[in-house]
Design an enzyme around this catalytic site. Structure first.
Site, mmCIF file in Angstrom:
data_model
loop_
_atom_site.group_PDB
_atom_site.id
_atom_site.type_symbol
_atom_site.label_atom_id
_atom_site.label_comp_id
_atom_site.label_asym_id
_atom_site.label_seq_id
_atom_site.Cartn_x
_atom_site.Cartn_y
_atom_site.Cartn_z
ATOM 1 N N PHE A 88 0.868 -1.181 0.000
ATOM 2 C CA PHE A 88 0.000 0.000 0.000
ATOM 3 C C PHE A 88 0.904 1.231 0.000
ATOM 4 O O PHE A 88 1.591 1.506 0.987
ATOM 5 C CB PHE A 88 -0.860 -0.051 1.262
ATOM 6 C CG PHE A 88 -1.951 0.977 1.357
ATOM 7 C CD1 PHE A 88 -3.179 0.767 0.731
ATOM 8 C CD2 PHE A 88 -1.785 2.130 2.107
ATOM 9 C CE1 PHE A 88 -4.214 1.693 0.850
ATOM 10 C CE2 PHE A 88 -2.800 3.066 2.231
ATOM 11 C CZ PHE A 88 -4.021 2.838 1.605
ATOM 12 N N GLY A 113 3.926 12.458 4.924
ATOM 13 C CA GLY A 113 3.472 11.325 5.730
ATOM 14 C C GLY A 113 2.117 11.633 6.330
ATOM 15 O O GLY A 113 1.073 11.215 5.824
ATOM 16 N N GLN A 150 10.540 -3.318 32.811
ATOM 17 C CA GLN A 150 10.891 -2.917 34.178
ATOM 18 C C GLN A 150 10.755 -4.091 35.150
ATOM 19 O O GLN A 150 11.627 -4.300 36.001
ATOM 20 C CB GLN A 150 9.965 -1.747 34.598
ATOM 21 C CG GLN A 150 10.401 -1.029 35.846
ATOM 22 C CD GLN A 150 11.706 -0.247 35.656
ATOM 23 O OE1 GLN A 150 12.126 -0.002 34.524
ATOM 24 N NE2 GLN A 150 12.344 0.100 36.749
ATOM 25 N N ILE A 151 9.702 -4.854 35.015
ATOM 26 C CA ILE A 151 9.476 -5.986 35.925
ATOM 27 C C ILE A 151 10.548 -7.064 35.719
ATOM 28 O O ILE A 151 10.909 -7.788 36.643
ATOM 29 C CB ILE A 151 8.033 -6.538 35.729
ATOM 30 C CG1 ILE A 151 7.037 -5.527 36.328
ATOM 31 C CG2 ILE A 151 7.855 -7.916 36.360
ATOM 32 C CD1 ILE A 151 5.575 -5.793 36.007
ATOM 33 N N GLY A 160 13.604 -6.331 35.172
ATOM 34 C CA GLY A 160 14.885 -5.783 35.610
ATOM 35 C C GLY A 160 15.915 -5.853 34.488
ATOM 36 O O GLY A 160 15.579 -5.682 33.307
ATOM 37 N N GLY A 161 17.171 -6.138 34.857
ATOM 38 C CA GLY A 161 18.261 -6.181 33.872
ATOM 39 C C GLY A 161 18.019 -7.215 32.780
ATOM 40 O O GLY A 161 18.371 -6.990 31.609
ATOM 41 N N GLU A 173 0.008 4.164 10.000
ATOM 42 C CA GLU A 173 -1.433 4.359 9.710
ATOM 43 C C GLU A 173 -2.010 5.521 10.516
ATOM 44 O O GLU A 173 -3.131 5.455 11.024
ATOM 45 C CB GLU A 173 -2.214 3.052 9.899
ATOM 46 C CG GLU A 173 -1.815 2.060 8.816
ATOM 47 C CD GLU A 173 -2.824 0.977 8.528
ATOM 48 O OE1 GLU A 173 -4.026 1.172 8.772
ATOM 49 O OE2 GLU A 173 -2.392 -0.074 8.025
ATOM 50 N N THR A 181 -0.266 8.857 12.981
ATOM 51 C CA THR A 181 0.387 8.956 14.300
ATOM 52 C C THR A 181 -0.659 9.261 15.385
ATOM 53 O O THR A 181 -1.800 9.624 15.083
ATOM 54 C CB THR A 181 1.406 10.110 14.302
ATOM 55 O OG1 THR A 181 0.692 11.328 14.053
ATOM 56 C CG2 THR A 181 2.485 9.925 13.240
ATOM 57 N N GLU A 210 -0.759 11.825 17.216
ATOM 58 C CA GLU A 210 -1.190 13.222 17.112
ATOM 59 C C GLU A 210 -2.302 13.361 16.071
ATOM 60 O O GLU A 210 -3.256 14.125 16.268
ATOM 61 C CB GLU A 210 0.011 14.115 16.730
ATOM 62 C CG GLU A 210 1.080 14.247 17.813
ATOM 63 C CD GLU A 210 1.955 12.999 17.974
ATOM 64 O OE1 GLU A 210 1.947 12.135 17.085
ATOM 65 O OE2 GLU A 210 2.628 12.890 19.017
#
Ligand SMILES: Cc1cc2nc3c(=O)[nH]c(=O)nc-3n(C[C@H](O)[C@H](O)[C@H](O)COP(=O)(O)OP(=O)(O)OC[C@H]3O[C@@H](n4cnc5c(N)ncnc54)[C@H](O)[C@@H]3O)c2cc1C
Length: 386
Positions: A127, A135, A341-342, A344-345, A368, A370, A372
């Protein structure tokens, strides 16, 4: 029950499709997703599997070998597939945009030529709306299609950017101005990828969605017969915006799928990982993070279902689709962020899928339309209906 369905109210037929796609996504899509992402290559065997299940004909009328799925089924398929791999779901949804355009705008001869084969998976569709300098504002496009009355052909010139399935596609729907000076002259054309002057550029190196093929496509004196014009001259942009309402419901559903996958991964990890002598799942801060994530997934899914219901009922679904896409894509970003985050590293390494979900989720806020632009559509709806 991390994947608990909320507001599912699916018909038996829709639930059967959901179960089929869920199993396929778990068995065939998810296992190879990490490797496909690392290699940056699209899993063609998965595409063949989608075709075998009839999913490449989801938006093809039954008369041409497809299943002509309703909007809720379309959303459910997108959510389930994205739970397995957003790259795969994206490729399918763009293919479906193209078959939708053909089903709606092409002549019977064109439909017969393309749709039965596309329903079976090949050729893949692309498409081509966005350009390097246009854009969010497609009316600013520079691609032109000049009519040559002697040959009764259109001659396309210009460059399209960010084209999903770019190097995989056998056929493309292309938007171009028939009068370079008139922004209202945008028209939709069907262009086979083997047409002379159809030039596919190199694949983009992307933050996420790395297994999805994204390329520029240039048109260099690319000639197509006048019969390949899909809309009347000047009707291309309004047609595109209509098609994109359905497309946005699909992207919103994909965002739900990614968020749901991230929630599932984080819940499983919280049960398994121990700190301070207890599993993370016993720590209230973590439990509440998961509660918020789960609520985000459920609320987004309900917005998607409502937008689909409106579209199915023939109501104006533009605002509902924009609300679903805006909310679900933000939820995907925030749920994936919390999932990392849960972890961790470990969540910051490729050892766990959550880093991919985090990278993939971002694009749902961009393509498709943004976030905004979705907010602008929603705001316009508020003022238009007063
Ligand atoms: C992986 C990927 C796949 C894609 N696949 C396709 C595809 O198959 N076919 C296709 O045609 N396109 C595709 N796109 C293009 C996509 O739809 C565009 O990137 C998107 O519409 C934004 O356009 P842009 O990138 O030019 O950003 P811009 O329009 O330059 O926007 C830049 C920023 O400015 C903001 N902005 C712009 N105008 C306004 C405004 N009026 N008010 C408020 N904020 C504004 C935007 O929201 C954004 O934050 C794809 C993009 C990506 C990343």
């Amino acid at each position: 029950m991390t994947g608990a369905r909320v507001g599912s109210a699916l018909t038996d037929e829709q639930a059967a499709v959901r179960d089929l796609v869920r199993e396929f996504a778990r068995e065939e899509v998810r296992p190879g997703a990490r490797e496909a992402d690392a290699e940056g290559s699209f899993p063609e065997d998965v595409w063949d599997g989608l075709a075998e299940l009839g999913l490449t004909g989801l938006t093809v009328p039954e008369a041409y070998g497809g299943s002509d799925a309703d909007e809720t089924t379309y959303a459910v398929v997108n959510e389930e597939l994205a739970h397995g791999s957003l790259a795969v779901a994206t490729a399918l949804s763009v293919h479906c945009l193209v078959t939708s355009c053909l089903a709606e705008f092409a002549t019977d001869t064109q439909r017969e030529r393309w749709l039965p084969e596309m329903a079976e998976g090949r050729p893949v569709g692309a498409f081509c709306l966005s350009e390097p300098h246009a854009g969010s504002n497609p009316a600013g496009m520079s691609t032109t299609a000049e009519h040559d009355p002697d040959a009764d052909e259109y001659v396309l010139n210009g460059e399209k950017q960010w084209i999903t399935n770019g190097s995989r596609a056998g056929v493309a729907v292309v938007f171009a101005k028939v009068d370079p000076d008139d922004p209202d002259s945008i028209t939709q054309f069907l262009v086979p990828a083997d047409a002379a002057g159809f030039e596919v550029g190199p694949s983009e190196e992307k933050l996420g969605l790395r297994a999805s093929d994204t390329t520029p496509i240039a048109f260099d004196d690319c000639r197509v017969p006048a019969a390949n014009r899909l809309t009347e001259e000047g009707r291309g942009l309004s047609a595109a915006l209509g098609t994109l309402t359905g497309g946005r419901i699909g992207i919103a559903a994909q965002a739900v799928g990614v968020a749901w996958a991230a929630l599932e991964a984080a819940t499983a990890y919280a049960e398994e990982r121990e700190q301070f002598g207890e599993p993370l799942s016993e720590i209230q801060t973590i439990r509440h993070k998961l509660a918020e994530m789960s609520t985000d997934v459920a609320a987004s899914r309900l917005l998607v279902r409502e937008a689909a219901r409106r579209a199915e009922a023939g109501e104006d679904a533009r605002v509902a689709a924009a609300q679903a896409k805006y909310r679900a894509s933000e939820a995907a970003m925030s749920v994936a962020n919390e999932a990392v985050q849960i972890h961790g590293g470990y969540g910051y390494t490729v050892e766990y899928d959550v880093e991919r979900f985090y990278r993939d989720a971002k694009v749902t806020e961009i393509y498709e339309g943004t976030t905004e632009i979705q907010k602008e559509v929603i705001a316009r709806g508020l003022f238009d209906t007063r």
